[in-house]
Design a protein around this motif. Sequence first.
Motif, PDB file in Angstrom:
ATOM      1  N   THR A  61       0.835  -1.206   0.000  1.00 19.70           N
ATOM      2  CA  THR A  61       0.000   0.000   0.000  1.00 19.70           C
ATOM      3  C   THR A  61       0.868   1.254   0.000  1.00 19.70           C
ATOM      4  O   THR A  61       1.804   1.377   0.792  1.00 19.70           O
ATOM      5  CB  THR A  61      -0.924  -0.003   1.228  1.00 19.70           C
ATOM      6  OG1 THR A  61      -1.823  -1.118   1.137  1.00 19.70           O
ATOM      7  CG2 THR A  61      -1.719   1.289   1.317  1.00 19.70           C
ATOM      8  N   THR A  87      -5.614 -11.356  -2.227  1.00 17.62           N
ATOM      9  CA  THR A  87      -5.174  -9.963  -2.307  1.00 17.62           C
ATOM     10  C   THR A  87      -5.750  -9.287  -3.545  1.00 17.62           C
ATOM     11  O   THR A  87      -6.066  -9.945  -4.539  1.00 17.62           O
ATOM     12  CB  THR A  87      -3.638  -9.858  -2.346  1.00 17.62           C
ATOM     13  OG1 THR A  87      -3.164 -10.398  -3.583  1.00 17.62           O
ATOM     14  CG2 THR A  87      -3.015 -10.616  -1.188  1.00 17.62           C
ATOM     15  N   GLU A 115      -5.635  -5.119  -5.594  1.00 17.17           N
ATOM     16  CA  GLU A 115      -5.064  -3.781  -5.610  1.00 17.17           C
ATOM     17  C   GLU A 115      -6.071  -2.798  -6.187  1.00 17.17           C
ATOM     18  O   GLU A 115      -6.730  -3.083  -7.190  1.00 17.17           O
ATOM     19  CB  GLU A 115      -3.765  -3.733  -6.429  1.00 17.17           C
ATOM     20  CG  GLU A 115      -2.582  -4.368  -5.729  1.00 17.17           C
ATOM     21  CD  GLU A 115      -1.270  -4.117  -6.461  1.00 17.17           C
ATOM     22  OE1 GLU A 115      -1.316  -3.540  -7.571  1.00 17.17           O
ATOM     23  OE2 GLU A 115      -0.211  -4.499  -5.931  1.00 17.17           O
ATOM     24  N   THR A 135      -1.322   3.346  -5.061  1.00 11.07           N
ATOM     25  CA  THR A 135      -1.771   1.957  -5.006  1.00 11.07           C
ATOM     26  C   THR A 135      -2.145   1.571  -3.590  1.00 11.07           C
ATOM     27  O   THR A 135      -1.372   1.791  -2.650  1.00 11.07           O
ATOM     28  CB  THR A 135      -0.678   1.014  -5.529  1.00 11.07           C
ATOM     29  OG1 THR A 135      -0.356   1.374  -6.874  1.00 11.07           O
ATOM     30  CG2 THR A 135      -1.141  -0.432  -5.488  1.00 11.07           C
ATOM     31  N   GLN A 138      -3.083  -1.782  -1.632  1.00 15.00           N
ATOM     32  CA  GLN A 138      -3.187  -3.235  -1.651  1.00 15.00           C
ATOM     33  C   GLN A 138      -4.116  -3.686  -0.526  1.00 15.00           C
ATOM     34  O   GLN A 138      -3.959  -3.275   0.630  1.00 15.00           O
ATOM     35  CB  GLN A 138      -1.816  -3.889  -1.470  1.00 15.00           C
ATOM     36  CG  GLN A 138      -1.849  -5.413  -1.609  1.00 15.00           C
ATOM     37  CD  GLN A 138      -0.472  -6.034  -1.423  1.00 15.00           C
ATOM     38  OE1 GLN A 138       0.305  -5.609  -0.574  1.00 15.00           O
ATOM     39  NE2 GLN A 138      -0.165  -7.051  -2.225  1.00 15.00           N
TER      40      GLN A 138
END
Length: 348
Positions: A198, A246, A248, A305, A307
């Motif tokens: 992140t 996960t 993004e 970004t 995550q």
Amino acid sequence: MRRGRAPEAMAAAARALRGSGRPALRVGWGWGWGGRRRLWAPSGGSAAAAAASFPAGSSSGWGALSPFDRRLKRKQKNWAAAQAEPAKCDYLREEVGGRIADRVFDITRTFPLALDLGSGRGYIARHLTKKNTVQSEIPTVSVVADEECLPFKEDTFDLVVSSLSLHWVNDLPRAFREVHQVLKPDGVFIGAMFGGDTLYELRCSLQLAELEREGGFSPHVSPFTAVSDLGHLLSRAGFNTLTVDTDEIQVNYPGLFEVMEDLQGMGESNCSWNRKPLLHRETMLAAAAIYQEMYGNSDGSVPATFQIYYMIGWKFHESQARPAQRGSATVSFGDLAKIDGLLSRGKK
């Protein structure tokens, strides 16, 4: 760093730096959730005074086992909530809340009693109620509590959800144990939290700018849990049939200063004990130039970004499917090579 192209050495350093590398509570009956703002430690002065105000072994103090200043985080959250338009920075929480709600609907059962841990303004609940066929208002109860010490009896809830709040918990294993304890047998926990990648663009830009301007750097982005550790922590807490995945989410901003402004509006500014109290103006300008040069889009914007780790864990019940005992298989994996021949014979 002066505005212009970043040296190749800085680009290489950024690639290396990328690899290096908490809210409210709601209780609801039916599909509903109520809401609260997270309880943080009471405000105070210095770190030394903070340490003296907590008993030995407390997870809310400061040190190696307590990386976050929870009093500062409470102030940050309160400041963000007191702004004229606090909802304008809720876009990320809205998106993740919707994705959590989708995972709830993937489970073909009802949950008479549910807990929304770190509910904020009800980012998960609003997505559930939009799809709910019940016309009457869902009864909810708001409770102020600490994620590491939930004030509920054992085996209380059928469902516990949490969206983007557990990354500010000092003792994450304890928080998972608390969630497991308040769940009923065959209850499910569905959560989401920020991952280790992140804001890697922001982290790298600030570190490179500080290295160039000040000869060293301090952490400006809070530490996050690694995905490889998340499954182990949930398993140790007693959850089974685990699912961890996960995702993004990339958001484009005009520049670095807009990224930091929105983070402040979300109440997500850094609150680590070892944070640097201020950044020099020249360092900030250099970081903005590095951010634009290294990560900038063709239209002049810069990406940030986020995550997200999604986790699902169940509390054990006798009715749940169990893995077969070791050595009880009647078919060998080696026979899979013969399956095509067997199928062709069956067709003949």
